[in-house]
Motif scaffolding. Sequence first.
Motif, PDB file in Angstrom:
ATOM      1  N   VAL A   1     -39.611  95.960 -10.518  1.00  0.00           N
ATOM      2  CA  VAL A   1     -40.801  95.256 -11.011  1.00  0.00           C
ATOM      3  C   VAL A   1     -41.705  96.203 -11.772  1.00  0.00           C
ATOM      4  CG1 VAL A   1     -42.893  94.023 -10.343  1.00  0.00           C
ATOM      5  CG2 VAL A   1     -40.725  93.504  -9.211  1.00  0.00           C
ATOM      6  N   THR A   2     -41.954  97.374 -11.189  1.00  0.00           N
ATOM      7  CA  THR A   2     -42.829  98.348 -11.847  1.00  0.00           C
ATOM      8  C   THR A   2     -42.230  98.806 -13.173  1.00  0.00           C
ATOM      9  OG1 THR A   2     -43.616  99.135  -9.703  1.00  0.00           O
ATOM     10  CG2 THR A   2     -44.008 100.554 -11.603  1.00  0.00           C
ATOM     11  N   GLY A   3     -40.930  99.066 -13.173  1.00  0.00           N
ATOM     12  CA  GLY A   3     -40.273  99.509 -14.403  1.00  0.00           C
ATOM     13  C   GLY A   3     -40.387  98.486 -15.517  1.00  0.00           C
ATOM     14  N   LEU A   4     -40.159  97.223 -15.200  1.00  0.00           N
ATOM     15  CA  LEU A   4     -40.278  96.175 -16.209  1.00  0.00           C
ATOM     16  C   LEU A   4     -41.708  96.031 -16.695  1.00  0.00           C
ATOM     17  CD1 LEU A   4     -37.917  93.489 -14.642  1.00  0.00           C
ATOM     18  CD2 LEU A   4     -37.440  94.949 -16.606  1.00  0.00           C
ATOM     19  N   GLU A   5     -42.664  96.142 -15.776  1.00  0.00           N
ATOM     20  CA  GLU A   5     -44.080  96.046 -16.162  1.00  0.00           C
ATOM     21  C   GLU A   5     -44.494  97.213 -17.063  1.00  0.00           C
ATOM     22  OE1 GLU A   5     -46.093  95.795 -12.431  1.00  0.00           O
ATOM     23  OE2 GLU A   5     -45.994  93.593 -12.358  1.00  0.00           O
ATOM     24  N   LEU A   6     -43.854  98.363 -16.873  1.00  0.00           N
ATOM     25  CA  LEU A   6     -44.189  99.541 -17.679  1.00  0.00           C
ATOM     26  C   LEU A   6     -43.468  99.554 -19.029  1.00  0.00           C
ATOM     27  CD1 LEU A   6     -44.236 102.353 -14.955  1.00  0.00           C
ATOM     28  CD2 LEU A   6     -46.197 101.315 -16.103  1.00  0.00           C
ATOM     29  N   GLY A   7     -42.575  98.577 -19.227  1.00  0.00           N
ATOM     30  CA  GLY A   7     -41.955  98.479 -20.544  1.00  0.00           C
ATOM     31  C   GLY A   7     -40.457  98.681 -20.593  1.00  0.00           C
ATOM     32  N   ALA A   8     -39.788  98.799 -19.448  1.00  0.00           N
ATOM     33  CA  ALA A   8     -38.329  98.864 -19.463  1.00  0.00           C
ATOM     34  C   ALA A   8     -37.782  97.550 -20.011  1.00  0.00           C
ATOM     35  CB  ALA A   8     -37.786  99.121 -18.058  1.00  0.00           C
ATOM     36  N   ASP A   9     -36.677  97.618 -20.737  1.00  0.00           N
ATOM     37  CA  ASP A   9     -36.089  96.425 -21.339  1.00  0.00           C
ATOM     38  C   ASP A   9     -35.095  95.736 -20.421  1.00  0.00           C
ATOM     39  OD1 ASP A   9     -36.973  96.564 -24.398  1.00  0.00           O
ATOM     40  OD2 ASP A   9     -36.594  98.582 -23.677  1.00  0.00           O
ATOM     41  N   ASP A  10     -34.538  96.489 -19.481  1.00  0.00           N
ATOM     42  CA  ASP A  10     -33.574  95.921 -18.544  1.00  0.00           C
ATOM     43  C   ASP A  10     -33.436  96.900 -17.390  1.00  0.00           C
ATOM     44  OD1 ASP A  10     -31.735  94.235 -17.399  1.00  0.00           O
ATOM     45  OD2 ASP A  10     -30.236  94.407 -18.995  1.00  0.00           O
ATOM     46  N   TYR A  11     -32.756  96.459 -16.353  1.00  0.00           N
ATOM     47  CA  TYR A  11     -32.502  97.340 -15.220  1.00  0.00           C
ATOM     48  C   TYR A  11     -31.118  97.050 -14.678  1.00  0.00           C
ATOM     49  CZ  TYR A  11     -33.126  93.287 -12.207  1.00  0.00           C
ATOM     50  OH  TYR A  11     -32.977  92.055 -11.613  1.00  0.00           O
ATOM     51  N   ILE A  12     -30.571  98.004 -13.961  1.00  0.00           N
ATOM     52  CA  ILE A  12     -29.301  97.808 -13.281  1.00  0.00           C
ATOM     53  C   ILE A  12     -29.360  98.573 -11.972  1.00  0.00           C
ATOM     54  CG2 ILE A  12     -28.127  99.732 -14.423  1.00  0.00           C
ATOM     55  CD1 ILE A  12     -25.639  97.823 -14.564  1.00  0.00           C
ATOM     56  N   THR A  13     -28.879  97.935 -10.906  1.00  0.00           N
ATOM     57  CA  THR A  13     -29.020  98.526  -9.583  1.00  0.00           C
ATOM     58  C   THR A  13     -27.730  99.221  -9.150  1.00  0.00           C
ATOM     59  OG1 THR A  13     -28.393  96.402  -8.570  1.00  0.00           O
ATOM     60  CG2 THR A  13     -30.742  96.845  -8.839  1.00  0.00           C
ATOM     61  N   LYS A  14     -27.902 100.314  -8.447  1.00  0.00           N
ATOM     62  CA  LYS A  14     -26.764 101.077  -7.933  1.00  0.00           C
ATOM     63  C   LYS A  14     -26.308 100.482  -6.597  1.00  0.00           C
ATOM     64  CE  LYS A  14     -28.695 105.402  -9.763  1.00  0.00           C
ATOM     65  NZ  LYS A  14     -29.142 106.751  -9.381  1.00  0.00           N
ATOM     66  N   PRO A  15     -25.000 100.434  -6.335  1.00  0.00           N
ATOM     67  CA  PRO A  15     -23.897 100.726  -7.268  1.00  0.00           C
ATOM     68  C   PRO A  15     -23.747  99.580  -8.266  1.00  0.00           C
ATOM     69  CG  PRO A  15     -23.027  99.905  -5.210  1.00  0.00           C
ATOM     70  CD  PRO A  15     -24.506 100.025  -5.001  1.00  0.00           C
TER      71      PRO A  15
ATOM     72  N   ASN B   1     -40.721 111.868 -12.006  1.00  0.00           N
ATOM     73  CA  ASN B   1     -40.473 110.454 -11.759  1.00  0.00           C
ATOM     74  C   ASN B   1     -40.144 109.748 -13.073  1.00  0.00           C
ATOM     75  OD1 ASN B   1     -41.118 107.565 -11.469  1.00  0.00           O
ATOM     76  ND2 ASN B   1     -41.780 108.160  -9.415  1.00  0.00           N
ATOM     77  N   GLY B   2     -39.050 108.996 -13.069  1.00  0.00           N
ATOM     78  CA  GLY B   2     -38.654 108.281 -14.274  1.00  0.00           C
ATOM     79  C   GLY B   2     -39.696 107.279 -14.742  1.00  0.00           C
ATOM     80  N   LEU B   3     -40.459 106.710 -13.828  1.00  0.00           N
ATOM     81  CA  LEU B   3     -41.496 105.749 -14.213  1.00  0.00           C
ATOM     82  C   LEU B   3     -42.620 106.431 -14.998  1.00  0.00           C
ATOM     83  CD1 LEU B   3     -41.717 103.601 -10.960  1.00  0.00           C
ATOM     84  CD2 LEU B   3     -40.648 102.964 -13.135  1.00  0.00           C
ATOM     85  N   ASP B   4     -42.974 107.647 -14.594  1.00  0.00           N
ATOM     86  CA  ASP B   4     -43.984 108.396 -15.349  1.00  0.00           C
ATOM     87  C   ASP B   4     -43.464 108.722 -16.749  1.00  0.00           C
ATOM     88  OD1 ASP B   4     -45.657 108.364 -13.148  1.00  0.00           O
ATOM     89  OD2 ASP B   4     -44.973 110.308 -12.401  1.00  0.00           O
ATOM     90  N   PHE B   5     -42.205 109.104 -16.826  1.00  0.00           N
ATOM     91  CA  PHE B   5     -41.571 109.387 -18.120  1.00  0.00           C
ATOM     92  C   PHE B   5     -41.597 108.142 -18.997  1.00  0.00           C
ATOM     93  CE2 PHE B   5     -37.739 109.238 -20.753  1.00  0.00           C
ATOM     94  CZ  PHE B   5     -37.798 110.451 -21.423  1.00  0.00           C
ATOM     95  N   LEU B   6     -41.268 106.988 -18.418  1.00  0.00           N
ATOM     96  CA  LEU B   6     -41.264 105.729 -19.158  1.00  0.00           C
ATOM     97  C   LEU B   6     -42.656 105.393 -19.665  1.00  0.00           C
ATOM     98  CD1 LEU B   6     -39.879 103.094 -20.071  1.00  0.00           C
ATOM     99  CD2 LEU B   6     -40.280 102.193 -17.767  1.00  0.00           C
ATOM    100  N   THR B   7     -43.664 105.604 -18.829  1.00  0.00           N
ATOM    101  CA  THR B   7     -45.050 105.320 -19.236  1.00  0.00           C
ATOM    102  C   THR B   7     -45.432 106.116 -20.474  1.00  0.00           C
ATOM    103  OG1 THR B   7     -45.703 104.833 -16.957  1.00  0.00           O
ATOM    104  CG2 THR B   7     -47.460 105.369 -18.503  1.00  0.00           C
ATOM    105  N   LYS B   8     -45.120 107.401 -20.484  1.00  0.00           N
ATOM    106  CA  LYS B   8     -45.458 108.245 -21.633  1.00  0.00           C
ATOM    107  C   LYS B   8     -44.628 107.871 -22.859  1.00  0.00           C
ATOM    108  CE  LYS B   8     -47.062 112.175 -18.890  1.00  0.00           C
ATOM    109  NZ  LYS B   8     -46.849 113.598 -18.530  1.00  0.00           N
ATOM    110  N   LEU B   9     -43.363 107.533 -22.640  1.00  0.00           N
ATOM    111  CA  LEU B   9     -42.501 107.134 -23.750  1.00  0.00           C
ATOM    112  C   LEU B   9     -43.056 105.897 -24.441  1.00  0.00           C
ATOM    113  CD1 LEU B   9     -39.791 107.456 -25.302  1.00  0.00           C
ATOM    114  CD2 LEU B   9     -38.789 105.908 -23.600  1.00  0.00           C
TER     115      LEU B   9
END
Length: 225
Positions: free
Chosen positions: A88-102, A59-67
């Motif tokens: 929301v979870t990604g931003l809370e875990l420290g992502a700087d931005d997001y982009i949705t597919k497509p 899971n990318g979120l788990d990877f982000l948490t460890k990073l």
Amino acid sequence: MARILIIEDDKKLNDGIRLALLNEKYEIMQSRTLEQARAVMKAVTLDLIVLDLNLPDGNGLDFLTKLRQASSMPVIILTANNLETDIVTGLELGADDYITKPFSLMVLRARVSVQLRKSGAEAEEQMIIDEFQFDFHKMQFLVRGEAVELSKTEQRLLRILLNNKGATVSRSALIDKVWNGDTEYVDEHALTVSVKRLRDKLGENPSNPSYIKNVYGIGYTWAVK
């Protein structure tokens, strides 16, 4: 060059992102699994990650948490547009931005550029300041017309300070950015030594430097705008 890692298991999309971002300022690396991504991160220093959240081996979120336990490197997450909880979870875990597919590759390019500017990885390639001429693209650095050789560490340190002219950059932020989060064997003494060496090469007066100034108890600043 700013190094960008794309972590996306869809080969067509991964290649499309690479082509959209590829230019003379960026070195693009690709992985389709988290295992491949970790191997890349061990081999090179990165400046930004484009991270898909649904990958075949984790899971990318788990990877982000460890990073985030080791690095403040910019991360832009990719997610399906109906999964707001992932955003929301990604931003809370420290992502700087997001982009949705497509998504528009033009928008992705713009968002990547914004994050790299914020982190100091994307900046002017050539700078002339007083008696200094710095060309980060050609890795040529002149002090009063004389060439000086800067190590990769000294180049990163100089670039971060120049990108934040007039502002104080904390010691912890410098350590994290100069060594790209790989700080397990790096202490504040390493930063002190790197600052001293850079000052020496720039011909600074060690007792009263004009450019790289120490801000007591906080960090350093490039004082001349």
